[in-house]
Design a protein around this motif. Structure first.
Motif, PDB file in Angstrom:
ATOM      1  N   CYS A 181       0.855  -1.181   0.000  1.00  5.05           N
ATOM      2  CA  CYS A 181       0.000   0.000   0.000  1.00  5.05           C
ATOM      3  C   CYS A 181       0.892   1.232   0.000  1.00  5.05           C
ATOM      4  CB  CYS A 181      -0.911  -0.010   1.227  1.00  5.05           C
ATOM      5  SG  CYS A 181      -2.039   1.383   1.309  1.00  5.05           S
ATOM      6  N   ASN A 239      -3.279   3.334  -2.283  1.00  6.62           N
ATOM      7  CA  ASN A 239      -3.477   2.384  -3.382  1.00  6.62           C
ATOM      8  C   ASN A 239      -2.741   1.093  -3.086  1.00  6.62           C
ATOM      9  OD1 ASN A 239      -4.899   4.256  -5.153  1.00  6.62           O
ATOM     10  ND2 ASN A 239      -2.934   5.299  -5.287  1.00  6.62           N
ATOM     11  N   ARG A 293       1.998  -5.032 -11.188  1.00  5.00           N
ATOM     12  CA  ARG A 293       1.169  -4.124 -11.986  1.00  5.00           C
ATOM     13  C   ARG A 293      -0.316  -4.297 -11.703  1.00  5.00           C
ATOM     14  NH1 ARG A 293       3.981  -2.290 -17.212  1.00  5.00           N
ATOM     15  NH2 ARG A 293       2.013  -1.200 -17.236  1.00  5.00           N
ATOM     16  N   ASN A 294      -0.664  -5.265 -10.884  1.00  8.00           N
ATOM     17  CA  ASN A 294      -2.056  -5.538 -10.530  1.00  8.00           C
ATOM     18  C   ASN A 294      -2.479  -4.581  -9.415  1.00  8.00           C
ATOM     19  OD1 ASN A 294      -4.569  -6.595  -9.971  1.00  8.00           O
ATOM     20  ND2 ASN A 294      -3.799  -8.576  -9.256  1.00  8.00           N
ATOM     21  N   ARG A 295      -3.266  -3.589  -9.757  1.00  5.37           N
ATOM     22  CA  ARG A 295      -3.691  -2.577  -8.787  1.00  5.37           C
ATOM     23  C   ARG A 295      -5.123  -2.825  -8.350  1.00  5.37           C
ATOM     24  NH1 ARG A 295      -4.264   3.653  -9.970  1.00  5.37           N
ATOM     25  NH2 ARG A 295      -5.010   4.281  -7.944  1.00  5.37           N
ATOM     26  N   CYS A 296      -5.367  -2.725  -7.060  1.00  6.51           N
ATOM     27  CA  CYS A 296      -6.692  -2.939  -6.493  1.00  6.51           C
ATOM     28  C   CYS A 296      -7.611  -1.777  -6.865  1.00  6.51           C
ATOM     29  CB  CYS A 296      -6.588  -3.057  -4.976  1.00  6.51           C
ATOM     30  SG  CYS A 296      -8.183  -3.404  -4.176  1.00  6.51           S
ATOM     31  N   SER A 337      -1.370  -2.633  -4.408  1.00  6.07           N
ATOM     32  CA  SER A 337      -0.980  -3.277  -5.652  1.00  6.07           C
ATOM     33  C   SER A 337      -0.042  -4.436  -5.381  1.00  6.07           C
ATOM     34  CB  SER A 337      -0.311  -2.276  -6.600  1.00  6.07           C
ATOM     35  OG  SER A 337       0.863  -1.767  -6.008  1.00  6.07           O
TER      36      SER A 337
END
Length: 97
Positions: free
Chosen positions: A25, A30, A35-38, A32
């Motif tokens: 975080c 944010n 490259r996978n961002r929530c 992540s």
């Protein structure tokens, strides 16, 4: 004690589990994994932490400016409501647009 999560909190937990159980975080809230961002920001994860479903850890290296969020055993075992699954799908579609 049975825990029933609102859809956004359930979606946050489901995303974290699908992302491998551990995410960083940043200072903007944010989360992540690579490259996978929530599609959700920090607030639902704070509540999940209070419920013991995730654990938050500061990095051992103080130069690293990320908080780590990890799924606990309780979070891994909790049944996710279908409404939370639908909410996550909705958020991901909106986030990808």
């Amino acid at each position: 004690m049975s825990i029933v999560l609102p859809p956004d909190q359930g979606a946050a937990l489901l995303w974290l589990r699908q992302a491998g159980g551990r995410a960083g975080c940043d200072s903007a809230g944010n989360l992540s994994v690579g490259r996978n961002r929530c599609p959700l920001v920090f607030a639902p994860f704070d509540r999940l932490n209070q419920l013991g479903l995730v654990e938050m850890r500061l990095p051992s290296d103080k130069a690293e400016c990320r908080l780590w969020v990890l799924v606990t055993e309780a979070g891994a075992a909790l049944e996710i409501d279908p409404a939370a699954e639908r909410r996550l799908d909705q958020l991901i579609r909106r986030f990808d647009d």
